[in-house]
Design a protein around this motif. Sequence first.
Motif, short mmCIF file in Angstrom:
data_model
loop_
_atom_site.label_atom_id
_atom_site.label_comp_id
_atom_site.label_asym_id
_atom_site.label_seq_id
_atom_site.Cartn_x
_atom_site.Cartn_y
_atom_site.Cartn_z
N UNK A 19 0.75 -1.16 -0.09
CA UNK A 19 -0.16 -0.06 0.12
C UNK A 19 0.60 1.21 0.00
N UNK A 20 2.11 1.05 -0.19
CA UNK A 20 2.88 2.28 -0.24
C UNK A 20 2.67 2.83 -1.50
N UNK A 21 2.90 4.22 -1.87
CA UNK A 21 2.51 4.76 -2.92
C UNK A 21 3.53 4.58 -4.26
N UNK A 22 3.67 3.22 -4.58
CA UNK A 22 4.48 2.80 -5.64
C UNK A 22 3.95 3.16 -7.12
N UNK A 23 2.85 3.47 -7.20
CA UNK A 23 2.20 3.99 -8.50
C UNK A 23 2.70 5.57 -8.94
N UNK A 24 3.39 6.29 -8.29
CA UNK A 24 3.87 7.60 -8.45
C UNK A 24 4.80 7.27 -9.39
N UNK A 25 4.89 8.36 -10.28
CA UNK A 25 6.26 8.26 -11.41
C UNK A 25 7.37 8.41 -10.61
N UNK A 26 8.51 7.29 -11.05
CA UNK A 26 9.74 7.66 -10.54
C UNK A 26 9.95 6.69 -9.26
N UNK A 27 8.82 6.19 -8.84
CA UNK A 27 9.14 5.26 -7.39
C UNK A 27 9.27 3.84 -8.16
N UNK A 28 10.11 3.07 -7.67
CA UNK A 28 10.34 1.82 -8.03
C UNK A 28 10.29 0.53 -6.99
N UNK A 29 8.74 0.16 -7.07
CA UNK A 29 8.35 -0.90 -6.10
C UNK A 29 9.32 -1.98 -6.17
N UNK A 30 9.32 -2.67 -4.89
CA UNK A 30 9.96 -3.85 -4.76
C UNK A 30 9.28 -5.20 -5.49
N UNK A 31 10.00 -5.99 -5.99
CA UNK A 31 9.48 -7.16 -6.68
C UNK A 31 8.89 -8.18 -5.38
N UNK A 32 7.82 -8.56 -5.62
CA UNK A 32 7.24 -9.31 -4.63
C UNK A 32 8.04 -10.68 -4.04
N UNK A 33 8.71 -11.00 -4.69
CA UNK A 33 9.60 -12.07 -4.39
C UNK A 33 10.66 -11.63 -3.54
N UNK A 34 11.16 -10.28 -3.76
CA UNK A 34 12.12 -9.78 -2.79
C UNK A 34 11.58 -9.64 -1.31
N UNK A 35 10.24 -9.24 -1.14
CA UNK A 35 9.59 -9.00 -0.02
C UNK A 35 9.13 -10.42 0.62
N UNK A 36 9.10 -11.25 -0.23
CA UNK A 36 8.91 -12.56 0.44
C UNK A 36 9.90 -13.16 1.05
N UNK A 37 11.13 -12.97 0.33
CA UNK A 37 12.22 -13.63 0.89
C UNK A 37 12.79 -12.65 2.07
#
Length: 123
Positions: free
Chosen positions: A10-28
């Motif tokens: 829910x962090x605002x990753x849809x904003x331009x320039x923001x690079x959300x983490x891959x879900x696999x990295x979060x899982x790890x």
Amino acid sequence: MRTALQEHAHAAPVAQGVNPAHPGAILRTEMIEAQHLTVADVARRAGLPRTSLSRLTNCRGPMNAEIALRLERAGFGAARVWMTMQALYDLAQARKELDAEPPKPREAREDAPVVTKRTRSRP
């Protein structure tokens, strides 16, 4: 109260320039390492091939609905949150690729009137 997993989704990753983490990295990091588990442990609990989960946690494959549901059943977060994170990650990657393309010239519509510059006629 939101979990760390929900905060990532829910962090605002849809904003331009923001690079959300891959879900696999979060899982790890947030699930596997935080609980001192191995990929094999989680794969076994979720009923997944270890190689599939390894690809995901190494950010070499996407989270899909089946993996998300199996993780949810095994107690590793909500499937909806995993799928939301994947969608946001995919959107950011597509935006990055599109932004890297040179802009295309605008094409005139066929039904648009042709505008020409008028010149003054002298008497």
